[in-house]
Design a protein around this motif. Sequence first.
Motif, PDB file in Angstrom:
ATOM      1  N   VAL A 194       1.014  -1.260  -0.068  1.00 41.99           N
ATOM      2  CA  VAL A 194       0.069   0.016  -0.003  1.00 41.99           C
ATOM      3  C   VAL A 194       0.627   1.124  -0.054  1.00 41.99           C
ATOM      4  N   ASN A 197      -2.807   6.403  -0.098  1.00 41.56           N
ATOM      5  CA  ASN A 197      -4.234   6.301   0.191  1.00 41.56           C
ATOM      6  C   ASN A 197      -4.920   6.135  -1.055  1.00 41.56           C
ATOM      7  N   PHE A 271       2.522  -1.558   4.453  1.00 46.95           N
ATOM      8  CA  PHE A 271       1.843  -0.285   4.664  1.00 46.95           C
ATOM      9  C   PHE A 271       3.017   0.717   4.765  1.00 46.95           C
ATOM     10  N   PRO A 274       1.595   5.401   8.547  1.00 50.57           N
ATOM     11  CA  PRO A 274       0.709   4.996   9.616  1.00 50.57           C
ATOM     12  C   PRO A 274      -0.235   6.264   9.832  1.00 50.57           C
ATOM     13  N   GLN A 289      -3.628   7.428   4.724  1.00 54.00           N
ATOM     14  CA  GLN A 289      -3.343   5.738   4.619  1.00 54.00           C
ATOM     15  C   GLN A 289      -3.473   5.033   5.807  1.00 54.00           C
ATOM     16  N   GLY A 290      -3.329   5.676   7.078  1.00 54.76           N
ATOM     17  CA  GLY A 290      -3.634   5.072   8.264  1.00 54.76           C
ATOM     18  C   GLY A 290      -4.678   4.810   8.547  1.00 54.76           C
ATOM     19  N   LYS A 293      -6.083   1.805   6.486  1.00 61.63           N
ATOM     20  CA  LYS A 293      -5.366   0.578   7.019  1.00 61.63           C
ATOM     21  C   LYS A 293      -6.499   0.001   8.360  1.00 61.63           C
ATOM     22  N   GLN A 297      -8.288  -3.555   8.418  1.00 65.29           N
ATOM     23  CA  GLN A 297      -8.310  -4.346   9.530  1.00 65.29           C
ATOM     24  C   GLN A 297      -9.632  -4.812  10.009  1.00 65.29           C
ATOM     25  N   ILE A 311       1.138  -8.144   8.869  1.00 65.36           N
ATOM     26  CA  ILE A 311       0.949  -6.804   8.325  1.00 65.36           C
ATOM     27  C   ILE A 311       2.332  -6.055   8.626  1.00 65.36           C
ATOM     28  N   GLN A 313       4.551  -2.339   8.669  1.00 63.78           N
ATOM     29  CA  GLN A 313       4.244  -0.953   8.826  1.00 63.78           C
ATOM     30  C   GLN A 313       5.572  -0.281   8.911  1.00 63.78           C
TER      31      GLN A 313
END
Length: 409
Positions: A194, A197, A271, A274, A289-290, A293, A297, A311, A313
Amino acid sequence: TFTMSTDSSPSPNFLIISDVDGVLIHDNNPIPNALHGFKTLLQRWHDDFRPHLSREEHPHDIAHCFFTLTNGGGQTEQQRSTLMNQLFELDDFFHHERTFLAHTVIGRQFLEEFRDKKILVISRDTMGNVLEHYGFTNVEYIWDFVEKHPYMFPYSSSAQQEFGKRHDKGKQKEGRFVPLDELCKQEPIEAIMVLQNPSNWNDAAQAICDILVSDGRVGCNKYNPRFDFYSPKRSSGESSLTNSTGNGEQLESNIATHRGSAHEHNIPLIFCNPDLTYSGEFRGPRFTQGAFKVTVQALFKELHGREITNIQQFGKPLETTFSFVKREIQKHLACETLPERVYFIGDNPRSDIHGANNAGMFSILVRTGCFQSDEDNDLEHPAQLVCDDFDSAVAFIMERELQFLHRGQ
């Protein structure tokens, strides 16, 4: 327009690392006081520092003391540095070797492992061939994946366009559409990265959840995906399994097999940012993007009753990203250790200030981005200094460094 020299090593006494969004720009528009901040930086260096430094001992300009580290991305480092030079009307001040994007660490650290393996990239549809730039050779982007498997995305406009083409052979893209009976013939996806976003959260989340319970060939599983539907009982935390056939026992067995297969294959989901939010021109936090995520999840756990197992990060404030940046700066400077004083300017206490403090840097928090509090400092992740903007942060740094210079430090 200022013209900078292009030598590769800076003055050894200090460095400045700056965040980008919320410190220098808002949605690719320069923050006014950041424009003035670069004039301050260059003028102070020329007037106050250069006359006191011998060209032999300190042959380089202030540009070589300046790096950027952002959780944003979607471009190559060369493209981003070129854009920043254009936005701030600077010649060669920003340089791709001093530019660290959210996916820089992924592109360089995972190249050896995944160079020729098939990777699904989640990003916005405006993103260029960033992974190919790093050297990856087998990359598929989410919008291509959607068009190849339109039956997986019933609410996607691009997928529905592909459905229409199935009935018009003259418009079909040869080799692009993957029929249902050929799913098991596909090359397996071995990692999901990823990098941004995504433009369409629904399509991206659906693809990720499907791939993570496969062997990388989505739809080619031991279980029958058409029967894997159930509605959680929120009061008890258990699932009430239903399907159109009424065969509850068979469905339970299928889902158990399904869950087991996900553990076996353990496809990494990577990812690079975060951050839940970022600061743009609109005065209010914007999801990034966080937040995506967290959504993925939650959907996966609601659907399968367990957490995603693999995952990985990266990004600020994680130690892995700051350590990577330190190593890359040392390579760039051809030195074994960083300069004695490293300043980090950021707008987000949770990512910029937290990460800089843990990395032993002098943290400076500005009020032009995420930090909009009336407090004198962030309470959870306090910075060593709070300034109104980039301009005042630079003025502080240059004044402080001038004092060190006069003391011979």
